[in-house]
Motif scaffolding. Structure first.
Motif, short mmCIF file in Angstrom:
data_model
loop_
_atom_site.label_atom_id
_atom_site.label_comp_id
_atom_site.label_asym_id
_atom_site.label_seq_id
_atom_site.Cartn_x
_atom_site.Cartn_y
_atom_site.Cartn_z
N ALA A 177 -5.76 13.71 4.26
CA ALA A 177 -6.01 13.11 2.96
C ALA A 177 -4.90 13.47 1.99
O ALA A 177 -4.36 12.61 1.28
CB ALA A 177 -7.36 13.59 2.43
N PHE A 178 -4.53 14.75 2.01
CA PHE A 178 -3.52 15.22 1.07
C PHE A 178 -2.22 14.43 1.21
O PHE A 178 -1.59 14.05 0.23
CB PHE A 178 -3.26 16.71 1.30
CG PHE A 178 -2.30 17.31 0.33
CD1 PHE A 178 -2.72 17.68 -0.94
CD2 PHE A 178 -0.96 17.48 0.67
CE1 PHE A 178 -1.83 18.22 -1.85
CE2 PHE A 178 -0.06 18.02 -0.24
CZ PHE A 178 -0.51 18.39 -1.50
N PHE A 179 -1.81 14.18 2.48
CA PHE A 179 -0.54 13.49 2.67
C PHE A 179 -0.68 11.97 2.66
O PHE A 179 0.25 11.26 2.29
CB PHE A 179 0.11 13.94 3.98
CG PHE A 179 0.63 15.35 3.91
CD1 PHE A 179 1.78 15.61 3.14
CD2 PHE A 179 0.01 16.39 4.55
CE1 PHE A 179 2.26 16.89 3.04
CE2 PHE A 179 0.50 17.68 4.46
CZ PHE A 179 1.64 17.93 3.70
N MET A 180 -1.82 11.46 3.09
CA MET A 180 -1.93 10.01 3.26
C MET A 180 -2.38 9.29 2.00
O MET A 180 -2.01 8.13 1.80
CB MET A 180 -2.88 9.68 4.43
CG MET A 180 -2.29 9.98 5.80
SD MET A 180 -0.63 9.30 6.03
CE MET A 180 -0.99 7.55 6.11
N VAL A 181 -3.19 9.94 1.15
CA VAL A 181 -3.70 9.23 -0.03
C VAL A 181 -2.58 8.64 -0.89
O VAL A 181 -2.64 7.46 -1.24
CB VAL A 181 -4.64 10.16 -0.86
CG1 VAL A 181 -4.87 9.60 -2.25
CG2 VAL A 181 -5.97 10.32 -0.13
N PRO A 182 -1.54 9.39 -1.21
CA PRO A 182 -0.48 8.77 -2.02
C PRO A 182 0.17 7.57 -1.33
O PRO A 182 0.49 6.57 -1.98
CB PRO A 182 0.54 9.90 -2.18
CG PRO A 182 -0.19 11.15 -1.88
CD PRO A 182 -1.27 10.79 -0.93
N VAL A 183 0.33 7.68 0.01
CA VAL A 183 0.96 6.57 0.74
C VAL A 183 0.06 5.35 0.69
O VAL A 183 0.51 4.22 0.44
CB VAL A 183 1.25 6.99 2.21
CG1 VAL A 183 1.86 5.81 2.97
CG2 VAL A 183 2.19 8.18 2.24
N ILE A 184 -1.24 5.57 0.93
CA ILE A 184 -2.17 4.44 0.91
C ILE A 184 -2.23 3.82 -0.49
O ILE A 184 -2.18 2.60 -0.65
CB ILE A 184 -3.58 4.90 1.37
CG1 ILE A 184 -3.51 5.31 2.84
CG2 ILE A 184 -4.61 3.80 1.17
CD1 ILE A 184 -4.73 6.06 3.31
N ALA B 9 9.58 -1.64 -4.72
CA ALA B 9 10.89 -1.05 -4.52
C ALA B 9 10.78 0.24 -3.70
O ALA B 9 11.60 0.51 -2.81
CB ALA B 9 11.56 -0.78 -5.85
N THR B 10 9.75 1.02 -4.00
CA THR B 10 9.57 2.28 -3.27
C THR B 10 9.29 2.04 -1.80
O THR B 10 9.82 2.71 -0.92
CB THR B 10 8.40 3.09 -3.88
OG1 THR B 10 8.58 3.14 -5.29
CG2 THR B 10 8.37 4.49 -3.32
N ILE B 11 8.45 1.02 -1.53
CA ILE B 11 8.14 0.70 -0.13
C ILE B 11 9.40 0.24 0.59
O ILE B 11 9.68 0.64 1.73
CB ILE B 11 7.03 -0.38 -0.05
CG1 ILE B 11 5.70 0.23 -0.54
CG2 ILE B 11 6.88 -0.89 1.37
CD1 ILE B 11 4.62 -0.78 -0.81
N VAL B 12 10.21 -0.56 -0.10
CA VAL B 12 11.48 -1.01 0.49
C VAL B 12 12.37 0.20 0.81
O VAL B 12 13.03 0.25 1.85
CB VAL B 12 12.21 -1.99 -0.46
CG1 VAL B 12 13.64 -2.24 0.01
CG2 VAL B 12 11.44 -3.29 -0.54
#
Lengths: 395, 291
Positions: free
Chosen positions: B22-29, B261-264
């Protein structure tokens, strides 16, 4: 002209260690020459100097009469089989075998033909498109052989090529390598620490220790007439029994520990120099197969024999024969290197312990551990060595 | 009793794993969901609320066309700098590692020591001297001012050294010499083809380092047409009204556009990782087992 001649070849490493000392050797056309000795004796270094992989510190190396000291390995027209095979992992079997030819810029179809022929000889045809990682140890070994023979070089160098194989395969490949070498008739230098390979494969054997060749001759000659204690102890399995004994007055009796053994006059007649050791210590060597248990029916007409007694410590039945380990109270022999701690070349379990002995007797012999047995040996089969120098007493 | 112990251990490890995930994935999601929303929805609604495809289309359109396709230009710059650096790094580090592992020369150990020392030195510490160096040859502001420092990759030399000294036996090279190779052939026909896993490894690490490098290009490249993605992103951030109210909405860039832009910027590293994964594992394990 000898294909390979080494003249006082010496290797001294920068740290001052002398790995090979003034090595003289001539390998004749088609001859199978074996360098044998315990590990660290300089045999591999000697071979690598011939290959050009080690610089020669001093001395002269000639191949086909041409001085090769400063010629690079690729221009020496030699082929080498490495202990770990050193196959190119990214190439197929065919590419491995044909690589040297490719480097010589031989036309492609010719390479293919030669690779096919070689693969045929070695039974590798169906593996020709495989990578080395997909092969068994024995097959890899064959590929390494193939890579050497396809080039038809002036000299083969083989650095313990069989030592990574399991025991059964080693025996099989031993015969195969010898057969291929005879068939191709190329001068070969073969390094091994295995005295069985040395005995069975070579035309001649050079026994080395500490960078020095101790004896170089036909295998049987070395076996029958070892020049010194080391060679006597190293060649033969189980190795020769060596006892330090005291020679009596006039050299007619010897004292094996507390046992008094009468020597027939024939012994002194055959080895007159023994007289010089009267009232002194001398080393007696007896091959395990020369020893018999007295009173067994295989040798009852044994009146000229020499007898002594020993306690049976261990009996190893090998099916075809029995190895009887016995102990006496004789002094142990401490000639340097005779009982090498490095036992890789000798079959484990068959090494004689210091001060003890082994007899090789027929399988039907009845023996009880702890029992005292009377051993007999034909005095003609006794070896004598000077305990100070380790040299065999001359005739 | 043992049964409960086992269940408890299991449960506990799952809880720990879930917490970290959760800690690492929440920001990505959250980031992946962001372009589907409007700037307002992004702040006011549930972070994981689904937006609309329409919003996504809008954000992508705005972001890509922004300032005459600046984003694509930055992407192109990033690719040129990263791959240019990797290319030169590979040309030097593989032979250097090979040389350090398989030849004897005076100063070999010293050189190895220096390689290690430079490797553990933080890259940012070198930026100022590098800038002065680049400045003295008038390279500041040109792509070379970034590519050349990128191509200096001691870690690659070290990886290649480890690989060659542990996984390529000396006898293999000796066999090639006897088979008729000169030193160049030995390298080109035997050592280089075997280095494939290490090429993948060096490429991956160099790519990640180069692609994400911010400080060096930031110092070296004053002109916005030369920016790689990280600098471009930072530039965008500072001009976005949401982060910098003083700028007052003169550019149409809001948080959803920034997310695009961040995803790119992130995607290439992920793609390279996916492709390099298998070689990475074999490269990392090289030499750990006996053939």
């Amino acid at each position: 002209m000898a294909p390979v001649s080494l003249e006082k070849l010496t290797k001294v490493y920068p740290n001052g260690f002398e790995a090979v000392h003034e090595f003289d050797l001539e390998v004749a056309d088609g001859e199978f020459m074996i360098l044998v000795g315990p590990s660290g004796c300089g045999k591999t270094t000697a071979m690598r100097m011939v290959a050009g992989l080690e610089e020669i510190s001093s001395g002269v190396l000639r191949i086909d009469g041409v001085v090769m000291n400063d010629v690079s390995p690729r221009d020496r027209d030699i082929a080498m089989v490495f202990q770990n095979y050193a196959l190119y992992p990214h190439m197929t079997v065919g590419e491995n075998i044909g690589f040297a030819l490719k480097m010589k810029h031989i036309p492609k179809d010719e390479i293919e033909k030669k690779v096919r022929e070689t693969a045929e000889i070695l039974g590798l045809t169906e593996w020709i498109d495989r990578k080395p990682a997909q092969l068994s140890g024995g097959q890899r070994q064959r590929v390494a052989m193939g890579r050497a023979i396809v080039r038809e070089p002036k000299v083969f160098l083989m650095d313990e090529p069989l030592s990574n194989l399991d025991a059964k395969l080693r025996v099989q490949m031993r015969a195969e390598v010898a057969r291929i070498q005879r068939r191709l008739g190329v001068a070969t230098i073969y390094v091994t620490h295995d005295q069985v390979e040395a005995m069975t494969m070579g035309d001649r054997v050079a026994v080395m220790r500490s960078g020095v060749v101790l004896q170089c001759d036909k295998p049987q000659t070395i076996y029958d007439h070892p020049l010194n204690l080391f060679v006597a102890g190293f060649m033969g399995s189980p190795s020769m029994n060596l006892f330090e004994v005291h020679l009596g007055e006039g050299g007619r009796t010897l004292f094996l520990g507390t046992q008094k053994v009468e020597l027939p006059a024939t012994v002194l007649a055959a080895k007159p120099s023994l007289v010089k050791f009267a009232n002194k210590d001398v080393v007696v060597g007896i091959r395990p197969e020369s020893l018999m248990i007295a009173g067994t029916k295989t040798n009852d007409n044994a009146k000229d024999f020499v007898f002594f007694e020993g306690d049976v410590d261990l009996v190893e039945a090998l099916g075809s024969e029995i190895l009887v380990h016995f102990s006496t109270d004789a002094h142990r022999v401490e000639a340097e290197g005779v009982y090498s701690d490095d036992a890789e070349g000798l079959d484990a379990g068959l090494i004689t312990q210091r001060g003890e002995g082994v007899a090789r007797v027929p399988p039907e012999t009845q023996l009880v551990i702890g029992e005292r047995v009377r051993l007999q040996v034909n005095p003609k089969r006794l070896f004598f060595f000077d305990p100070a120098t380790g040299l065999a007493l001359s005739e | 009793m043992r049964f409960f112990n086992r269940v408890w251990t299991r449960t506990f490890s799952y809880i720990v794993l879930l917490a970290f995930t959760a800690f690492f994935m929440v920001p990505v999601i959250w980031l992946l969901f962001s372009p589907f929303k409007t700037d307002h929805q992004l702040i006011s609604e549930n972070p994981f609320a689904l937006g609309t495809l329409e919003n996504l289309g809008h954000a992508v359109r705005v972001m890509f066309t922004f300032e005459d396709y600046s984003l694509l230009n930055w992407l192109k710059n990033s690719a040129i700098y990263s791959f240019g650096g990797i290319f030169i790094a590979l040309i030097f580090s593989i032979p250097a590692g090979y040389g350090l592992a398989h030849t004897q020369f005076i100063g070999r150990r010293t050189l190895l020591g220096i390689t290690l020392f430079v490797m553990i030195m933080p890259a940012t510490a070198l930026v100022l001297p590098l800038f002065l160096e680049a400045n003295s040859v008038h390279a500041v502001g040109t792509p070379l001012a970034v590519i050349l420092p990128f191509s200096f990759f001691p870690f690659g030399v070290y990886l290649a050294y480890i690989f060659y000294s542990s996984s390529v036996p000396k006898d293999l090279l000796a066999a090639a010499r006897i088979d008729g190779c000169n030193e160049w052939d030995v390298f080109r026909r035997i050592a280089l083809p075997l280095a494939r896993p290490i090429v993948a490894l060096v490429t991956f690490f160099a790519f990640v380092a180069n692609w994400n490098n911010f400080f060096l290009p930031f110092v070296m490249l004053p002109n916005s047409t030369n920016y790689p993605l990280p600098i471009g992103l930072q530039d965008l951030l500072s001009t976005t009204p949401a982060f910098n109210p003083g700028q007052g909405g003169q550019v149409g860039i809001y948080r959803p556009e920034l997310a695009v832009a961040t995803i790119v910027a992130m995607a290439p590293v992920m793609i390279v990782f996916l492709f390099a994964q298998r070689s990475l594992v074999s490269g990392l394990l090289a030499g750990s087992t006996k053939e």
